[in-house]
Design a protein around this motif. Structure first.
Motif, PDB file in Angstrom:
ATOM      1  N   PHE A   1     -19.882  42.278  23.056  1.00 38.81           N
ATOM      2  CA  PHE A   1     -20.973  42.290  22.026  1.00 38.81           C
ATOM      3  C   PHE A   1     -22.083  42.734  21.019  1.00 38.81           C
ATOM      4  CE2 PHE A   1     -25.892  42.088  22.629  1.00 38.81           C
ATOM      5  CZ  PHE A   1     -26.534  41.105  22.484  1.00 38.81           C
ATOM      6  N   THR A   2     -21.730  42.095  19.962  1.00 34.75           N
ATOM      7  CA  THR A   2     -22.940  42.323  18.908  1.00 34.75           C
ATOM      8  C   THR A   2     -23.887  42.290  18.548  1.00 34.75           C
ATOM      9  OG1 THR A   2     -20.749  43.179  18.288  1.00 34.75           O
ATOM     10  CG2 THR A   2     -22.634  43.251  16.143  1.00 34.75           C
ATOM     11  N   ILE A   3     -25.515  42.186  18.110  1.00 35.54           N
ATOM     12  CA  ILE A   3     -25.958  41.771  17.812  1.00 35.54           C
ATOM     13  C   ILE A   3     -25.949  42.280  15.721  1.00 35.54           C
ATOM     14  CG2 ILE A   3     -28.360  41.789  16.409  1.00 35.54           C
ATOM     15  CD1 ILE A   3     -29.210  42.990  19.673  1.00 35.54           C
ATOM     16  N   ARG A   4     -25.704  40.334  15.412  1.00 37.77           N
ATOM     17  CA  ARG A   4     -25.689  40.167  13.835  1.00 37.77           C
ATOM     18  C   ARG A   4     -26.439  39.590  13.126  1.00 37.77           C
ATOM     19  NH1 ARG A   4     -19.779  37.591  15.470  1.00 37.77           N
ATOM     20  NH2 ARG A   4     -20.698  38.633  17.793  1.00 37.77           N
ATOM     21  N   PRO A   5     -26.767  40.864  11.762  1.00 37.73           N
ATOM     22  CA  PRO A   5     -27.695  39.838  11.158  1.00 37.73           C
ATOM     23  C   PRO A   5     -27.604  38.473  10.199  1.00 37.73           C
ATOM     24  CG  PRO A   5     -26.710  41.467   9.626  1.00 37.73           C
ATOM     25  CD  PRO A   5     -25.852  41.530  11.764  1.00 37.73           C
ATOM     26  N   VAL A   6     -28.313  38.086  10.096  1.00 35.69           N
ATOM     27  CA  VAL A   6     -27.736  36.678   9.303  1.00 35.69           C
ATOM     28  C   VAL A   6     -27.942  36.600   7.890  1.00 35.69           C
ATOM     29  CG1 VAL A   6     -28.086  33.915   9.432  1.00 35.69           C
ATOM     30  CG2 VAL A   6     -28.211  35.106  11.962  1.00 35.69           C
ATOM     31  N   GLY A   7     -27.526  37.004   7.024  1.00 33.72           N
ATOM     32  CA  GLY A   7     -27.981  36.884   5.612  1.00 33.72           C
ATOM     33  C   GLY A   7     -27.361  35.372   4.912  1.00 33.72           C
ATOM     34  N   PRO A   8     -26.460  35.822   4.357  1.00 30.98           N
ATOM     35  CA  PRO A   8     -25.418  34.293   4.210  1.00 30.98           C
ATOM     36  C   PRO A   8     -24.670  33.686   5.354  1.00 30.98           C
ATOM     37  CG  PRO A   8     -24.496  36.572   2.902  1.00 30.98           C
ATOM     38  CD  PRO A   8     -25.034  37.562   4.249  1.00 30.98           C
ATOM     39  N   ILE A   9     -25.183  32.664   5.702  1.00 35.92           N
ATOM     40  CA  ILE A   9     -24.628  31.723   6.816  1.00 35.92           C
ATOM     41  C   ILE A   9     -23.607  31.794   7.416  1.00 35.92           C
ATOM     42  CG2 ILE A   9     -25.620  29.642   8.132  1.00 35.92           C
ATOM     43  CD1 ILE A   9     -27.596  29.777   6.216  1.00 35.92           C
ATOM     44  N   ARG A  10     -23.268  32.788   8.175  1.00 34.17           N
ATOM     45  CA  ARG A  10     -21.544  31.924   8.316  1.00 34.17           C
ATOM     46  C   ARG A  10     -21.324  30.866   9.523  1.00 34.17           C
ATOM     47  NH1 ARG A  10     -17.324  36.511   6.892  1.00 34.17           N
ATOM     48  NH2 ARG A  10     -16.523  34.364   6.035  1.00 34.17           N
ATOM     49  N   LEU A  11     -21.073  29.819   9.662  1.00 29.80           N
ATOM     50  CA  LEU A  11     -20.827  29.268  10.198  1.00 29.80           C
ATOM     51  C   LEU A  11     -19.324  29.642  11.483  1.00 29.80           C
ATOM     52  CD1 LEU A  11     -22.753  26.070   9.110  1.00 29.80           C
ATOM     53  CD2 LEU A  11     -23.672  27.877  10.273  1.00 29.80           C
ATOM     54  N   LEU A  12     -19.462  28.888  12.790  1.00 30.76           N
ATOM     55  CA  LEU A  12     -17.917  29.239  13.841  1.00 30.76           C
ATOM     56  C   LEU A  12     -18.045  28.103  14.420  1.00 30.76           C
ATOM     57  CD1 LEU A  12     -15.348  29.990  13.333  1.00 30.76           C
ATOM     58  CD2 LEU A  12     -16.805  31.785  15.810  1.00 30.76           C
ATOM     59  N   TRP A  13     -17.167  27.109  14.206  1.00 30.20           N
ATOM     60  CA  TRP A  13     -17.041  25.645  15.552  1.00 30.20           C
ATOM     61  C   TRP A  13     -15.446  26.285  16.121  1.00 30.20           C
ATOM     62  CZ3 TRP A  13     -14.064  22.172  15.940  1.00 30.20           C
ATOM     63  CH2 TRP A  13     -13.816  21.109  16.473  1.00 30.20           C
ATOM     64  N   VAL A  14     -15.950  26.096  17.225  1.00 29.38           N
ATOM     65  CA  VAL A  14     -14.706  26.467  18.008  1.00 29.38           C
ATOM     66  C   VAL A  14     -14.845  25.295  18.784  1.00 29.38           C
ATOM     67  CG1 VAL A  14     -13.221  27.701  19.523  1.00 29.38           C
ATOM     68  CG2 VAL A  14     -14.889  28.898  17.737  1.00 29.38           C
ATOM     69  N   ARG A  15     -13.367  24.389  18.682  1.00 30.04           N
ATOM     70  CA  ARG A  15     -13.135  23.222  19.664  1.00 30.04           C
ATOM     71  C   ARG A  15     -11.456  22.705  19.285  1.00 30.04           C
ATOM     72  NH1 ARG A  15     -17.744  21.653  22.902  1.00 30.04           N
ATOM     73  NH2 ARG A  15     -16.614  20.750  24.448  1.00 30.04           N
ATOM     74  N   SER A  16     -11.162  21.537  20.203  1.00 32.12           N
ATOM     75  CA  SER A  16      -9.836  20.920  19.646  1.00 32.12           C
ATOM     76  C   SER A  16     -10.808  19.916  19.013  1.00 32.12           C
ATOM     77  CB  SER A  16      -9.686  20.397  20.767  1.00 32.12           C
ATOM     78  OG  SER A  16     -10.383  19.261  21.901  1.00 32.12           O
ATOM     79  N   PHE A  17      -9.527  20.033  18.181  1.00 33.95           N
ATOM     80  CA  PHE A  17     -10.737  18.374  17.027  1.00 33.95           C
ATOM     81  C   PHE A  17     -10.854  16.901  17.307  1.00 33.95           C
ATOM     82  CE2 PHE A  17      -9.981  21.663  13.515  1.00 33.95           C
ATOM     83  CZ  PHE A  17     -11.119  21.310  12.576  1.00 33.95           C
ATOM     84  N   SER A  18     -11.760  16.245  17.787  1.00 31.66           N
ATOM     85  CA  SER A  18     -11.705  15.237  18.852  1.00 31.66           C
ATOM     86  C   SER A  18     -12.983  14.538  18.406  1.00 31.66           C
ATOM     87  CB  SER A  18     -11.217  14.689  20.389  1.00 31.66           C
ATOM     88  OG  SER A  18     -12.074  13.905  20.992  1.00 31.66           O
ATOM     89  N   THR A  19     -12.707  13.071  18.363  1.00 37.86           N
ATOM     90  CA  THR A  19     -13.877  12.288  17.586  1.00 37.86           C
ATOM     91  C   THR A  19     -14.886  12.719  18.634  1.00 37.86           C
ATOM     92  OG1 THR A  19     -12.392  10.534  17.270  1.00 37.86           O
ATOM     93  CG2 THR A  19     -14.932   9.889  17.629  1.00 37.86           C
ATOM     94  N   ILE A  20     -15.402  13.159  19.680  1.00 39.04           N
ATOM     95  CA  ILE A  20     -16.285  12.677  20.523  1.00 39.04           C
ATOM     96  C   ILE A  20     -16.850  14.429  20.302  1.00 39.04           C
ATOM     97  CG2 ILE A  20     -15.197  11.474  22.966  1.00 39.04           C
ATOM     98  CD1 ILE A  20     -14.668  13.830  23.877  1.00 39.04           C
ATOM     99  N   TYR A  21     -16.553  15.435  20.168  1.00 44.23           N
ATOM    100  CA  TYR A  21     -17.054  16.831  19.418  1.00 44.23           C
ATOM    101  C   TYR A  21     -17.213  16.508  18.080  1.00 44.23           C
ATOM    102  CZ  TYR A  21     -14.035  18.270  23.350  1.00 44.23           C
ATOM    103  OH  TYR A  21     -13.572  17.987  25.091  1.00 44.23           O
ATOM    104  N   ASN A  22     -17.613  15.370  17.259  1.00 40.28           N
ATOM    105  CA  ASN A  22     -17.844  15.168  16.001  1.00 40.28           C
ATOM    106  C   ASN A  22     -17.542  15.853  15.286  1.00 40.28           C
ATOM    107  OD1 ASN A  22     -19.541  13.806  14.423  1.00 40.28           O
ATOM    108  ND2 ASN A  22     -22.152  14.269  15.239  1.00 40.28           N
ATOM    109  N   PRO A  23     -16.398  16.504  14.591  1.00 42.75           N
ATOM    110  CA  PRO A  23     -16.740  17.747  14.077  1.00 42.75           C
ATOM    111  C   PRO A  23     -16.573  17.668  12.835  1.00 42.75           C
ATOM    112  CG  PRO A  23     -14.099  16.399  14.054  1.00 42.75           C
ATOM    113  CD  PRO A  23     -14.991  16.069  15.675  1.00 42.75           C
TER     114      PRO A  23
END
Length: 275
Positions: A94-116
């Motif tokens: 567990f790490t509390i991280r500052p949000v300076g530059p916005i670094r987005l993470l998306w983790v899912r299988s690539f499928s239409t229902i997940y609207n990637p």
């Protein structure tokens, strides 16, 4: 006596689960469907006969979300037990991280229902507003969506990192470099990737669909926004960035919640069901 566990999803796997359940019945083998699919309520509505064949004779139905437990109970299935998806918390620093530059993470299988593609729209909007931002999308392709998303990112002129499928240790290690987790799905149950992100200390911004409001209390341990709403996502992400004290409380509450999903807690619930 042995008991068969049948992973049950709302996709084509549903028919496989029906067939396996009937084989169990022929062999007089008790079975337990484990309800994974966020769109299973659609099956209850549109495939009632097959649902009765699969679910009525089961020893018990195990639901990893209160969302599906509620939906199945409303359709007359009273033998539903809630056992959340589990994880071994010691594997998630567990790490509390500052949000300076916005670094987005998306983790899912690539499928239409997940609207990637929505994740790409979010990145494009942030960049257009002058924010320093980037996006990493982790997961395998399941229906051709990965090719579509790559092409879409190229059309919009934004650089997105695509890692393909990663092992759990690989993506949780990668997560140390990111500071906001986005879940863009149109249908959902109780995704393990979101639970893992909560355990790691990533603030969550997710669509308010399916089982998500049963997992995340909006404004308490994450942020929920309407589905397919790029502007709502961007606004939520900027709020996470501009309110570090509030964000710190979000991630602390999220970690506190998922401590109840640790395997040492959950295995006792499984023992009770399997006895």
């Amino acid at each position: 006596m042995h008991t068969a566990l049948i992973d049950t999803y709302s996709t084509q796997n549903f028919y496989y689960a029906v067939i396996v359940s009937q084989c169990c019945r022929l062999m007089r083998l008790p079975y337990i469907p484990i309800l994974h699919g966020g769109n299973l309520p659609h099956r209850l509505e549109h495939n009632p006969r097959l649902c009765r064949l699969l679910f009525r004779p089961a020893k018990v139905l195990v639901s990893p979300s209160l969302y599906l437990k509620t939906a199945f109970t409303a359709h007359g299935f009273s033998h539903v037990v809630y056992i959340p998806n589990s994880l071994q918390l010691q594997q998630y620093p567990f790490t509390i991280r500052p949000v300076g530059p916005i670094r987005l993470l998306w983790v899912r299988s690539f499928s239409t229902i997940y609207n990637p593609c929505l994740a790409v729209d979010i990145l494009k909007s942030l960049l257009d507003q002058g924010y320093e931002a980037d996006l990493c999308m982790v997961g395998p392709d399941t229906d051709g969506s990965l090719v579509v998303v790559r092409s879409y990112a190229e059309q919009l002129g934004v650089a997105v990192t695509f890692t393909g499928k990663l092992s759990k240790p690989e993506w949780t290690s990668l997560a140390a470099d990111y500071n906001v987790f986005i879940n863009t799905t149109n249908f959902d149950n109780m995704p393990v990737s979101v639970i893992e992100a909560m355990a790691l200390g990533l603030p969550i911004v997710s669509t308010n669909v399916g089982g998500m409001p049963f997992l995340i209390a909006d404004g308490v341990d994450g942020v929920l926004v309407p589905p397919n709403d790029c502007q709502a996502f961007v606004d939520a992400i900027l709020d996470v960035k501009s309110n570090p004290e509030k964000t710190q409380q979000l991630v602390l509450k999220a970690r506190e919640k998922v401590e109840g999903f640790d395997w040492e807690v959950v295995k006792a619930q499984w023992r009770e069901v399997l006895e």
